[in-house]
Enzyme design. Structure first.
Site, short mmCIF file in Angstrom:
data_model
loop_
_atom_site.label_atom_id
_atom_site.label_comp_id
_atom_site.label_asym_id
_atom_site.label_seq_id
_atom_site.Cartn_x
_atom_site.Cartn_y
_atom_site.Cartn_z
CD GLU A 124 109.94 94.92 56.75
OE1 GLU A 124 108.83 94.55 57.66
OE2 GLU A 124 110.94 94.48 56.80
CB THR A 175 111.53 95.54 71.52
OG1 THR A 175 112.51 95.86 70.46
CG2 THR A 175 112.07 94.25 71.98
CB THR A 189 103.67 86.41 47.97
OG1 THR A 189 104.22 87.48 48.74
CG2 THR A 189 102.23 86.57 48.22
CE LYS A 228 101.44 91.07 55.91
NZ LYS A 228 102.85 90.56 55.77
CG ASN A 275 113.37 94.50 59.30
OD1 ASN A 275 112.23 93.95 59.77
ND2 ASN A 275 113.30 95.20 57.93
CB THR A 300 102.72 93.32 59.06
OG1 THR A 300 103.20 93.23 57.69
CG2 THR A 300 101.74 92.11 59.22
#
Lengths: 406, 406
Positions: free
Chosen positions: A275, A406, A189, A178, A401, A152
């Site tokens: 991230e 959107t 996870t 992932k 994030n 992702t």
């Protein structure tokens, strides 16, 4: 035991593939993965402890109730969670995969990852699976494509595999996983699939998976958020020809060591690719009263937003580390704690007996500017040890994030 | 009851002042606060549950063992935590304040806030206190200066006060507090000092403080990190002339209502001024099985980095809210949950029966671009309610904490 290439196709008798089926708008990104076993496998899985669970988790749990499986189908781009008809969609994924592989739908492990609360366009998956089944390969490429198809916000695919000896036979075990946000697994996870050609009973497979997961996936944290979709599943087809492992002993230990190596490698990659992360941070705790204490304390450090931002700024702000140890739900003898910071550039002592010591800020900065940092904590309070894996908190995490949906 | 001006000097018989004594390098910033009572007060305090505690906490706890106090001395710029000689330094602060006010050192409440692990230059405080005592004023200015002197990364001072009736007498209660990082109080917040002229026994004062703290300070979270220095202290001098409150009843309820109003106001300010915050976020939970469940669930939502970044991006990503409810350590009937997002621009339904509903993204964006947002969660599972206060997670939080110490 040695690390090898090949991910989920490293073990004999497994094929894999990935494709773009249309769940993602961006056609350049794969969004559907398939792993197929040549023969029936003993299988086990662990799932998120979040009370909000994705639909595929319920379906996989049903399908694995007999401890057998032959395939994994997983999509990215949509979590299939908190929507009406989610379990129907997950069952349709199993049915489509089963039809293409000529196996039973109950032998399929299904998983999804992506945005929560939007209906899954399962018709894209159903339409894509026949083509995907045609691409299956027992090769590094097949494994690579499957690993890429479950990404992702990950910036690189996560694969690992080992070759090891078991009762005189050579066996292999490999996996793919992932990340990289909503990562604070409890029991499992986000998504991780492991294959092996070792022969092991479903019961011992689950025992091994539970133990190793506690020591690996359950000790990773990117942001402290436990996902709705966490799943780690393992399939063992027995083609290595070893005597089936049905109880504890040397063979079981060898198998667990292989599983630990692969899971640890996947966890480090997951933390490193958290991230927005610029650094992998490992918190290693030694001389703890017991393993559970070491894990709780190391996770508390890894989870602290203040510790994470300090490392992003390469600031040796050890007071925040001690503070995070102090508020963890575990015993702590503050005035015995020693803290060192370490990287390939060296190691520096910053706290001893729970109090600061003089150190060179210049040397500390040099150490902390590296992209793999170890926080070494000696509790001087027993013989157990434990580790947790995490990353720093950067501007990029906020950007990713702030507009993920959107 | 009505809100009034005057902070810690709103009640009769309290004077306050602030100064720059040299703990901070920046001479334009106050770093030492003093609050003095004209007569002996009943006093109570609550402290951090972090096992790593700052030195002044131990000294204040000793000093308050008799339930009496007459003054508060507090510095910013240094936490006086995790250093050798910290308690000696804290006692020197008490001694200097006591000498300047002609009271006993044991009647002084002492506190510090700032960086952890660096020795406190207590000689600057000792040298400054005589001048500071000369500045004491029973005025809004005195209260303001004291409130400013305990600020660290706060961008505005936090004061609140109320006037209320108690057994036919007019009483007042006011307080000051500081945020704004390392805020996830357990038992107390960073630093908060409250004064009142109501007459109340030390025992009932502590009972009231404990109850109200659970419903206010313990429900604020900026970053999930529980500080080493959290202290909330209250002094009551009895000058309002009411019959002393020594048991539960109407007077005690009136007092608690006043305390709740002031603490809630300080908490909202603390959340709104969380490090880097652009928005105040309140999570209000209704129809919960019990208050504790409502609090645990609302804190879990407020603490989620993914929820926080979504609000920073004005993204109605309600799946993350449901996810955070799901991993909280509290019971949850997922398929009863209703979620609405609200601000002065309106209210929008985003989730019902634990599943997404169609809503206008445009309207949601309009609502979420405001700077005070309410997350309204109806559990349809009982009669209790609870709330938590927090803020969004922005680039600025990362910047502030990436180089706080250097």
């Amino acid at each position: 035991m040695k690390m090898i290439e090949g991910g989920v196709c490293a073990a004999k008798g497994f094929r894999a593939a990935g494709m773009h089926c249309g769940i993602r708008k961006d056609k350049s990104r794969l969004d559907l993965a398939l792993i197929a076993a040549d023969r029936e496998c003993a299988a086990a899985a662990l799932y998120t402890t979040n009370k909000v669970k994705s639909a595929p988790i319920y379906v996989t749990r049903d399908n694995l109730s007999d401890g057998r499986a032959m395939a994994v189908v997983a999509n990215s781009g949509n979590a299939n969670a908190c929507v009406t008809g989610g379990q129907d969609a997950a069952r349709k994924m199993c049915a489509a995969a089963a039809k293409a592989l000529s196996i039973k739908p109950e032998d399929v492990i299904v998983a999804s990852t992506g945005v929560i609360g939007q209906p899954l366009k399962v018709e894209f998956i159903e339409a894509g699976i026949p083509e995907l089944a045609g691409k299956l390969e027992a090769s590094a490429k097949g494994a690579n494509d499957a690993a890429c198809a479950i990404m992702t916000t990950d910036t690189f695919k996560k694969e690992a595999a080992v070759e090891f000896e078991i009762s005189g036979k050579t066996a292999r075990l490999g996996g793919m996983a992932k990340g990289s946000g909503m990562i604070s697994p409890k029991m499992a996870t986000m998504l991780c699939f492991i294959t092996t050609d070792a022969a092991i009973s479903a019961k011992m497979l689950e025992t091994a998976l539970r133990d190793i997961t506690d020591r690996t996936f359950n000790c990773v944290s990117v942001d402290g958020d436990t996902s709705t979709n966490d799943t780690v599943a393992v399939m063992a087809n027995g083609m290595a020809g070893n005597d089936e492992i049905t109880s504890e002993g040397a063979d079981f230990d060898a198998f667990k060591a292989a599983l630990l190596t692969v899971c640890t490698s996947l966890c480090r990659d997951m933390a490193k690719d958290g991230e927005g992360a610029t650094k992998l941070i490992e918190c290693l705790i030694s001389h703890a009263p017991d393993e559970e204490t070491a894990r709780v304390l190391s996770k508390s450090v890894i989870n602290s937003s203040l510790v994470k931002t300090a490392f992003f700024g390469a600031d040796a702000n050890w007071g925040r580390i001690l503070c995070a140890l102090g508020y963890a739900d575990a015993p702590l003898t503050v005035d015995k704690v020693k803290i060192e910071l370490s990287s390939p550039k060296g190691t520096i002592l910053v706290c001893e007996n729970g109090q600061g010591v003089d150190f060179s800020e210049e040397k500390a900065k040099e150490i902390l500017l590296e992209n793999e940092i170890k926080i070494l904590i000696d509790l001087h309070d027993g013989d157990a040890e434990g580790a947790a894996f995490g990353c720093d908190l950067s501007y990029e995490y906020v950007r990713i994030n702030g507009d993920y949906r959107t």
